[in-house]
Design a protein around this motif. Structure first.
Motif, PDB file in Angstrom:
ATOM      1  N   ILE A  54      -6.021   5.724  -6.634  1.00 15.42           N
ATOM      2  CA  ILE A  54      -4.429   5.403  -6.193  1.00 15.42           C
ATOM      3  C   ILE A  54      -4.196   4.175  -6.944  1.00 15.42           C
ATOM      4  CG2 ILE A  54      -3.465   4.501  -4.489  1.00 15.42           C
ATOM      5  CD1 ILE A  54      -4.605   6.732  -2.586  1.00 15.42           C
ATOM      6  N   ASN A  55      -5.001   3.013  -7.071  1.00 14.95           N
ATOM      7  CA  ASN A  55      -4.599   1.685  -7.631  1.00 14.95           C
ATOM      8  C   ASN A  55      -4.401   2.067  -8.911  1.00 14.95           C
ATOM      9  OD1 ASN A  55      -4.837   0.406  -5.189  1.00 14.95           O
ATOM     10  ND2 ASN A  55      -6.672  -0.582  -5.648  1.00 14.95           N
ATOM     11  N   LEU A  56      -5.379   2.623  -9.556  1.00 13.82           N
ATOM     12  CA  LEU A  56      -5.302   2.932 -11.174  1.00 13.82           C
ATOM     13  C   LEU A  56      -3.970   3.557 -11.690  1.00 13.82           C
ATOM     14  CD1 LEU A  56      -8.736   3.904 -12.249  1.00 13.82           C
ATOM     15  CD2 LEU A  56      -7.576   1.614 -13.120  1.00 13.82           C
ATOM     16  N   ILE A  57      -3.661   4.753 -10.845  1.00 10.80           N
ATOM     17  CA  ILE A  57      -2.415   5.426 -11.095  1.00 10.80           C
ATOM     18  C   ILE A  57      -0.986   4.750 -10.571  1.00 10.80           C
ATOM     19  CG2 ILE A  57      -1.443   7.825 -10.752  1.00 10.80           C
ATOM     20  CD1 ILE A  57      -3.949   9.025 -10.858  1.00 10.80           C
ATOM     21  N   GLY A  58      -1.322   4.264  -9.335  1.00  6.42           N
ATOM     22  CA  GLY A  58      -0.035   3.717  -8.655  1.00  6.42           C
ATOM     23  C   GLY A  58       0.344   2.336  -9.265  1.00  6.42           C
ATOM     24  N   LYS A  59      -0.584   1.453  -9.565  1.00  8.20           N
ATOM     25  CA  LYS A  59      -0.222   0.269 -10.118  1.00  8.20           C
ATOM     26  C   LYS A  59       0.201   0.136 -11.677  1.00  8.20           C
ATOM     27  CE  LYS A  59      -2.700  -3.119  -7.371  1.00  8.20           C
ATOM     28  NZ  LYS A  59      -3.936  -3.891  -7.094  1.00  8.20           N
ATOM     29  N   TYR A  60      -0.562   1.181 -12.588  1.00 15.28           N
ATOM     30  CA  TYR A  60      -0.225   0.917 -13.977  1.00 15.28           C
ATOM     31  C   TYR A  60       0.359   2.111 -14.429  1.00 15.28           C
ATOM     32  CZ  TYR A  60      -3.807  -2.786 -12.722  1.00 15.28           C
ATOM     33  OH  TYR A  60      -4.448  -3.778 -12.263  1.00 15.28           O
ATOM     34  N   LEU A  61      -0.096   3.456 -14.458  1.00 21.51           N
ATOM     35  CA  LEU A  61       0.265   4.551 -15.126  1.00 21.51           C
ATOM     36  C   LEU A  61       1.817   5.070 -14.737  1.00 21.51           C
ATOM     37  CD1 LEU A  61      -2.980   6.814 -15.383  1.00 21.51           C
ATOM     38  CD2 LEU A  61      -2.167   4.970 -16.893  1.00 21.51           C
ATOM     39  N   THR A  62       1.967   5.037 -13.279  1.00 22.86           N
ATOM     40  CA  THR A  62       3.155   5.400 -12.894  1.00 22.86           C
ATOM     41  C   THR A  62       4.450   4.536 -13.218  1.00 22.86           C
ATOM     42  OG1 THR A  62       2.388   6.300 -10.998  1.00 22.86           O
ATOM     43  CG2 THR A  62       4.617   6.083 -10.790  1.00 22.86           C
ATOM     44  N   PRO A  63       4.271   3.251 -13.218  1.00 24.22           N
ATOM     45  CA  PRO A  63       5.551   2.322 -13.826  1.00 24.22           C
ATOM     46  C   PRO A  63       5.672   2.558 -15.239  1.00 24.22           C
ATOM     47  CG  PRO A  63       4.092   0.880 -12.512  1.00 24.22           C
ATOM     48  CD  PRO A  63       3.196   2.365 -12.742  1.00 24.22           C
TER      49      PRO A  63
ATOM     50  N   GLU B  22       0.931  -1.257   0.030  1.00 25.50           N
ATOM     51  CA  GLU B  22       0.243   0.049   0.052  1.00 25.50           C
ATOM     52  C   GLU B  22       0.830   1.176  -0.369  1.00 25.50           C
ATOM     53  OE1 GLU B  22      -3.176   1.836  -0.752  1.00 25.50           O
ATOM     54  OE2 GLU B  22      -3.604  -0.373  -0.416  1.00 25.50           O
ATOM     55  N   VAL B  23       1.845   1.213   0.802  1.00 22.59           N
ATOM     56  CA  VAL B  23       2.916   2.557   0.877  1.00 22.59           C
ATOM     57  C   VAL B  23       3.543   2.743  -0.556  1.00 22.59           C
ATOM     58  CG1 VAL B  23       5.249   3.107   1.573  1.00 22.59           C
ATOM     59  CG2 VAL B  23       3.564   2.118   3.222  1.00 22.59           C
ATOM     60  N   TRP B  24       3.888   1.530  -1.376  1.00 16.99           N
ATOM     61  CA  TRP B  24       4.379   1.674  -2.481  1.00 16.99           C
ATOM     62  C   TRP B  24       3.406   2.290  -3.651  1.00 16.99           C
ATOM     63  CZ3 TRP B  24       9.621   2.179  -3.801  1.00 16.99           C
ATOM     64  CH2 TRP B  24      10.341   1.653  -2.976  1.00 16.99           C
ATOM     65  N   ILE B  25       2.363   1.639  -3.677  1.00 18.20           N
ATOM     66  CA  ILE B  25       1.123   2.093  -4.724  1.00 18.20           C
ATOM     67  C   ILE B  25       1.119   3.412  -4.486  1.00 18.20           C
ATOM     68  CG2 ILE B  25      -1.066   1.968  -5.144  1.00 18.20           C
ATOM     69  CD1 ILE B  25      -1.151  -1.240  -4.694  1.00 18.20           C
TER      70      ILE B  25
END
Length: 434
Positions: free
Chosen positions: A137-146, A6-9
């Motif tokens: 948070i999940n959409l951006i943190g998991k997929y777009l940012t990487p 959760e911290v990393w996402i």
């Protein structure tokens, strides 16, 4: 729930919410112009574009409220006006700027569409994300940012190892100061007080309601986002400097065209013909996530003003996206020109509020808040007037204010007022009788 995950996402999501048009376009040209002095420019740029924004996230972790809490110690009326101004500025300048940058760099070179068509489709997608904010948070943190990070690190990594290393001489007399001022234009300090609230509410929507748990996640994710920003800014500035002798940037072009030309040249030099396509995807993603964060933060605030009304949230989101479409018709350079006078006034206030909210309570009494903010406003006015064309009229005043020639005349008065007001507070406290 895996807390580390959760911290990393959340950290990745914060990074993307910060990393927008200015964050990508400004550093390479700054490095190109700083030449052999690029490292000193990095130091200045990191102060306003990384260090202060991270402090803003730490302040949010401490307060765990809304932007209103940042200024309420001055007075509720001041905080209300400050919030309205910041959200209006965010909707009117940095949010449309992301659409303008996406059009000029990512869309027009391939499709030659009108700015109206680009910004209409762009903000329609932003609205879809904002109205589904529980998954942001999940959409951006998991997929777009990487995806954003992979493309940037490819450009930086290949660029640093493949460039000839020939640098131009610096055009800056005071590289650190120029870096600080250029960092203003990223809007990251203002971004911190806006998107920090988004993160707090989003964590609550995910079922994380413990104050201690939220504080821990927000603080750690803030450091993750800040580290990522610092590394990428350093890399982009360095690449801009290292390619100084290999890519020609016509100085007669507007600043926005210079930035776009240099970024395209670096992308092509590092990634070949596919570099332009990668650059387009990078710009579009970086800009899009920032626009989502701004509109969401603004909608959250007005939702709170109207008794947690979902209708207020939806209406504000729609208005924010419509404003983005209208202002997005301007080119990137025009938006920056409009933004600078406003930044010279609102940015110092934001920086001071961030610092005061991070300080321990004993050093940040209501008297200190009121005095330091008032002094900051007064000494920021000359910079504001200078950028609206009244420089000649106030030259006598600015000559008497230290650092005013560098547009930072508010810094020393703000620090002195902080020290003196705390001395007054401590010396006037009477010992309690036993």
């Amino acid at each position: 729930m895996n807390k580390n995950k959760e911290v990393w996402i959340t950290g990745f999501a914060l990074f993307s919410l910060f990393f927008g048009a200015g964050n990508l376009l400004l550093p390479p040209l700054l490095g190109y112009n700083s030449g052999d002095q690029w490292f000193w420019v990095v130091l200045g740029f990191v102060i306003t574009a990384v260090f202060i924004p991270v402090l803003g996230i730490l302040a949010h972790a401490k307060l765990q409220g809304t932007m209103f809490d940042f200024g309420k110690k001055v007075s509720p009326a001041f905080s209300f006006v400050y919030c309205i101004l910041v959200y209006m500025i965010s909707i009117a300048i940095p949010s449309p700027r992301t659409a303008s940058a996406s059009h000029e760099i990512a869309i027009y070179p391939f499709f030659e569409t009108t700015p109206l068509l680009t910004s209409s489709i762009y903000f329609a997608l932003v609205l879809i994300f904002v109205l589904n904010r529980s998954r942001i948070i999940n959409l951006i943190g998991k997929y777009l940012t990487p995806l954003i990070a992979i493309i940037i690190f490819l450009v930086i990594g290949i660029g640093l190892f493949s460039s000839g290393g020939g640098m131009n001489a610096s055009i800056f007399k005071t590289p650190i100061v120029d870096g600080v001022l250029e960092g203003y234009q990223t809007f990251d300090a203002i971004g911190a007080v806006v998107v920090g609230g988004v993160i707090i509410i989003s964590l609550g929507l995910k079922g994380i309601n413990s104050s201690a748990e939220k504080k821990n996640i927000i603080r750690k994710s803030g450091f993750i986002a800040g580290t990522g920003l610092a590394v990428i800014y350093t890399g982009l500035i360095a690449v801009g400097a290292f390619y100084g002798s290999e890519i020609f940037v016509d100085g007669s072009l507007s600043n926005d065209m210079q930035r776009a030309t240099l970024l395209r040249g670096i992308s092509t030099a590092t990634l070949g013909n596919i570099g332009t396509a990668f650059l387009s995807v990078l710009v579009a993603l970086a800009c899009f996530t920032t626009a989502v964060g701004i509109v969401t933060g603004t909608a959250d605030y007005f939702k709170g003003l109207f008794n947690n009304s979902q209708k207020a949230y939806t209406i504000t989101a729609i208005i924010g996206c419509l404003a983005g479409i209208l202002v997005g018709q301007m080119d990137f350079h025009t938006i920056i020109v409009i933004a600078l006078p406003v930044l010279m006034l609102i940015y110092p206030i934001t920086i001071v509020l961030i610092f005061l909210n991070v300080l321990p309570e004993k050093w940040a009494s209501q008297l200190v808040f009121r005095g330091v903010v008032l002094v900051t406003i007064v000494f920021s006015i000359p910079d504001f007037l200078g950028f609206v064309g009244l420089k000649e009229n106030i030259s006598g005043i600015t000559e008497m204010i230290p650092l005013s020639s560098h547009h930072m005349g508010w810094v020393i008065p703000a620090v002195l007022s902080l020290v003196l007001l705390n001395l007054k507070t401590f010396t006037t406290k009477q010992p309690q009788m036993s």
